[in-house]
Design an enzyme around this catalytic site. Sequence first.
Site: not given
Length: 635
Positions: A316, A369
């Site tokens: 993330d 990401e």
Amino acid sequence: MKKEVKVHSLFSDFDISLFRAGKHYRLYEKFGAHIMEVDGEKGVYFAVWAPSAKAVSVIGDFNYWMEGEHPLNVRWDESGIWEGFIPGVEKGSKYKYKIHSNNNDMKLEKADPYALKCEHPPNTASIVWELDYKWNDKKYMSSRKDKNGLDNPYSVYEVHLGSWRKNMDENRSLTYVEMADELVSYVKEIGFTHVEFMPIMEYPYDPSWGYQLTGYFAPTSRFGDPQEFMYLMDAFHKAGIGVILDWVPSHFPEDKHGLGQFDGSHLYEHPDPRKGYHPDWKSLIFNYGRNEVRSFLISNAVFWLDKYHADGLRVDAVASMLYLDYSRGDGEWEPNEHGGRENLDAISFVRDLNTEIYKSFEGVQTIAEESTSFPMVSKPVDLGGLGFGMKWMMGWMHDTLEYFKKDPIYRQHHQNDITFSMTYTFTENFVLPLSHDEVVYGKRSLLVRMPGDDWQRFANLRLLYSYMFTHPGAKLLFMGAEIGQYEEWNFDTSLDWHLLEYEPHLGIKKVLTDLNKLYKTRPALHEKQFSAEGFEWIAYDDSQNSVLSFIRNGKDPKNSLVIVCNFTPTVLKNYSVGLPAGGKLKEIFNSDDKKYGGSGLKNKVLKIEKESFHGREHSAQINIPPLGTVVFEIL
């Protein structure tokens, strides 16, 4: 009165040297609480890193949470590790560390950073536990490399476990065991190859969706214990479905029992707030330049792949790690030693992370990401890349959704929005994401963002998914998108499963089921999905009709597919398409099929004529349905 704490250690001198060098990637085998027997007595060995402490005690339900009852011993080697064996402590015992800091004489109560199980929030104690489990996924694990390779279909269903489906009678989320039945069978029914869990590591605050972690080595107790989570992982593997875990090394919350100011000093977070505090999320940022912290983080990533058989990690907020000026204005950040904005410590950490994962685990993938144009994110470390297996294609997501929200009458003026992705799609190994971030905070659900009346909205959504599944790259879709949710995602409520009682919503589920089947069974759609050899334009410049036509290629030219997309509600009959060879053209997928809720405009088997068009020697005339995608094979 002090109780007996035996001097005992799981650390060798080599362990200590690796830890201090930032190269120990199995720290969970040393730190934390380990049930064992020492000198004939059963109990628990505890070890914690707290170099700024003057004293550390284990407090728990076995000593009435009394400080000083069970003091740990500091190692002689200046590693900052406190350890000791406490007889009589058993599995299930609750505990914390009471840390008396040298810094302002502070006393802190901290959860164990390496705890294998945590109390159900809002309670914050760690729980002594073991990870004994008899796995039944040997067949899957032995062939995993054949399922997770970049030339294989990679279709991901993103799930928030707490809100996928509720037990309505008891108004609660499903347990890990219940999901092993209901969620596994559902994912298999629709045909996704993988499931991705939003963070399942323990987190204190439900509205954070799991992205503010305090228990890095413990699956959240909201849905069951560690063995029950293993049972869920096992069930997916037995069904042939891979599991990706969201992993958050980018920041952590300031909760008092967590990692922040752990021993009264900036132990895990960077001491400079320009590098150690995240203004957007009001959270702390790891000190990627501190070797012991690097060992902690990489050990944590390895832990989920090792102990829980995870098939991949989606990392993330990578962009927030890579840039020193991320979400900071002038004067709020300091350039690196070369005068640049890159966080060199974070870049080095990410490369070490990916190097270790791909060296130690066959058939896994790490997925970034990463929302910027940082170069070579998914290229190997030895070639100068960051070493991720794949990267989310945020540009495709943004441009595509911007295009689709426009009334079709205006799309002819925005053809570049829908074609631009092909100018850079092979610069990385991209995943096309329609994730949870796109259906929250007033963005509205995907269905409601589509223009037109109800029929056109559903047709547009079928068209969006068809375009996505025929575009090069892996695929990711957030739960609820497959049933045409009207409402934005709400972490606190179940998906609107009653919508499947209505044909248009059922049609969305059917079209995705067939797209997954098409993606998996047609080599042209996955064998070269990350290679320029896997894609050819037929025509991208028919903006007047808002039509795209292209060819997808696999390793065998005989498997090539022809795809034509019509982004308007106008029926286009006898539309000429240039083709690479003679023969016949057979329709194998049509998003306008009546079984999906479409108008039912189809193509019979067509003869390909030796008539040049679109710069090719052969062509055929086809019918293109309104707001539809048609896929053909050449016979």
